[in-house]
Write an enzyme that holds these catalytic residues in place. Structure first.
Site, PDB file in Angstrom:
ATOM      1  N   LYS A  76      42.649  44.121  44.907  1.00  0.00           N
ATOM      2  CA  LYS A  76      41.227  44.478  45.963  1.00  0.00           C
ATOM      3  C   LYS A  76      42.078  44.537  47.355  1.00  0.00           C
ATOM      4  CE  LYS A  76      38.944  43.275  43.226  1.00  0.00           C
ATOM      5  NZ  LYS A  76      39.581  42.838  41.493  1.00  0.00           N
TER       6      LYS A  76
ATOM      7  N   TRP B 264      32.649  34.579  36.625  1.00  0.00           N
ATOM      8  CA  TRP B 264      33.052  36.164  35.892  1.00  0.00           C
ATOM      9  C   TRP B 264      33.259  36.091  34.823  1.00  0.00           C
ATOM     10  CZ3 TRP B 264      38.720  37.467  35.163  1.00  0.00           C
ATOM     11  CH2 TRP B 264      38.808  39.035  34.842  1.00  0.00           C
TER      12      TRP B 264
ATOM     13  N   ASP C  77      42.031  30.837  40.717  1.00  0.00           N
ATOM     14  CA  ASP C  77      42.260  32.186  40.646  1.00  0.00           C
ATOM     15  C   ASP C  77      41.426  33.070  42.164  1.00  0.00           C
ATOM     16  OD1 ASP C  77      41.829  34.751  40.145  1.00  0.00           O
ATOM     17  OD2 ASP C  77      39.812  34.743  38.597  1.00  0.00           O
TER      18      ASP C  77
HETATM   19  C1  LMR Z   1      34.602  42.603  39.181  1.00  0.00           C
HETATM   20  O1  LMR Z   1      34.617  41.215  39.216  1.00  0.00           O
HETATM   21  O2  LMR Z   1      34.243  43.754  39.233  1.00  0.00           O
HETATM   22  C2  LMR Z   1      36.479  42.895  39.125  1.00  0.00           C
HETATM   23  O3  LMR Z   1      37.277  41.954  39.568  1.00  0.00           O
HETATM   24  C3  LMR Z   1      36.893  44.592  37.974  1.00  0.00           C
HETATM   25  C4  LMR Z   1      36.847  43.286  36.951  1.00  0.00           C
HETATM   26  O4  LMR Z   1      38.445  43.372  36.352  1.00  0.00           O
HETATM   27  O5  LMR Z   1      35.745  42.599  36.687  1.00  0.00           O
END
Ligand code: LMR
Length: 404
Positions: free
Chosen positions: A246, A130, A211
């Protein structure tokens, strides 16, 4: 004064969501930000949250500052949900939990704490990640690196590579792990794989930072916390960030928590104190409204039961869309292997589409997918799934033909 300030290129995830909203076409599909949409394409306001918000508002209580660590009832409910009501670590009073500004806030507080506690420690994050994980920890002064995670060949987990990379880390290295619904790939470790990884974390004295942003969206609220509970059982001391954005469809209220499992109650009390010191330096104390509402649901037996059903229905809808995409693509693009739609789980599906394919989806079809090729599955619904499949089939079929 600010001549030297560079322009912000925008966040790689939110930027594309904005581009979707600015697109004037009627026919378009938003698969960008990780937001849950119902089958009508709406972000739901959960009934449980509505009831709890109203009950709280009706009390017309004053709004003093919350304690730095947040609402006591909220923190206790988080602990039960994350660790399980029968957790030995909870019974022994060795978990320090604070209410945070979403999961992101928990990561930042944890990052600042760890940088102070272990100034030389560095962090290892899955590849791919991420995007914000690297940014948050670097911002806290913790250098970040990657460990192997996703195997492009199998579109699954490179567990051997992951284990090998993690086994070689120096003691007190920090390892970021997703217990379920990995963002961005939707590829998770099986319980057996967790049970192989956890002894390595213990033996090498690594600091696991778990996480959990999607509890309940993978297999179930308890099932998705398997890794956390196994870490407690193995006697690890570790961090857990969790988010209600979420699973409560409660994004803007920024409800999350950071928990640190310690060795003793005394250690937990000192850790809690230092987490409070970090919070006081950043935003002083968390907001009340969302915390009261989430706590109202989690602490009411009837609302809790209803909420579990709400989470179940969100999870099942996501799974149904994965199935539908896979089945329809098998018909429309028989030479294309779309099995990853059903092998991966949770909010996100990792397509492996090339930049050229993603661009074509956007330009020609108004189908918006972020540059990593990650699809936010709940953007699909019974109304737009055929259009999405048609667009996907067009871009993957021409690539299959080109490479033949
Ligand atoms: C995402 O990955 O789209 C969500 O977790 C929103 C974000 O904060 O990036």
């Amino acid at each position: 004064m600010f001549d030297h300030i560079a322009a912000y290129g925008g966040d790689p995830i939110f930027r594309l969501g904005e581009a979707f909203h600015a697109d004037p076409r009627d026919k378009k599909v938003n698969l960008t930000v990780g937001l849950y949409y119902d089958d009508a394409g709406k972000i739901p306001l959960l009934n449980t949250i509505e009831v709890a918000e109203k009950a709280w508002a009706d009390q017309r209580k004053p709004r003093p500052y919350l304690p730095i660590e947040g609402l006591a009832a909220y923190r206790a409910a988080v602990q039960k949900l994350v660790f399980g009501a029968d957790s030995a670590a909870l019974a022994e009073g060795r978990v320090a939990t604070i209410q945070t500004l979403g999961g992101t806030g928990a990561l930042k507080v944890g990052g600042d704490f760890l940088h102070a506690a272990y100034p030389d420690a560095e962090m290892w994050i899955s590849d791919p990640a991420w995007d914000n994980h690297h940014a948050i920890f670097q911002g806290a002064g913790v250098p970040t690196h990657s460990y192997r995670y996703y195997d492009t060949q199998t579109q699954g987990l490179d567990f051997d590579g992951m284990l090998e990379d993690i086994s070689q880390l120096a003691p007190h290295s920090i390892v970021l792990l997703h217990p379920c619904c990995h963002n961005p790939t939707g590829v998770d470790l099986s319980p057996e794989q967790w049970l192989k990884l956890i002894p390595v974390l213990a033996e090498k004295q690594l600091i696991a930072f778990v996480d959990m942003a999607y509890q309940g969206f993978g297999k179930g609220l308890d099932e998705d916390a398997f890794a956390i509970r196994a870490m407690v059982e193995a006697g690890l001391t570790f961090f857990v960030a969790n988010s209600f954005s979420k699973n409560f469809s409660y994004y803007a209220e920024r409800c999350g928590a950071l928990s640190v499992v310690c060795s003793t109650p005394d250690e937990a009390s000192r850790v809690l104190g230092q987490l409070k010191a970090v919070v006081r330096r950043i935003y002083s104390n968390p907001p009340l409204h969302g915390g009261e509402a989430v706590s109202g649901v989690l602490n009411s037996p009837s609302l809790f039961t209803e909420w579990v059903a709400e989470v179940t229905s969100m999870r099942e809808r996501i799974a149904a869309m994965r199935q539908a995409a896979h089945q329809k693509l098998r018909v429309k693009a028989p030479d294309y292997d779309s099995s990853y739609f059903v092998k991966q789980q949770g909010m996100f599906c990792y397509t492996g589409l090339s930049q050229a394919q993603l661009q074509r989806l956007r330009d020609e079809f108004g189908v918006y997918i972020i540059d990593s090729g990650r699809i936010s599955v709940p953007g699909l619904n019974t109304e737009n799934i055929d259009y999405f499949v048609e667009a996907m089939a067009a871009v993957v079929t021409s690539s299959v033909a080109e490479s033949a």
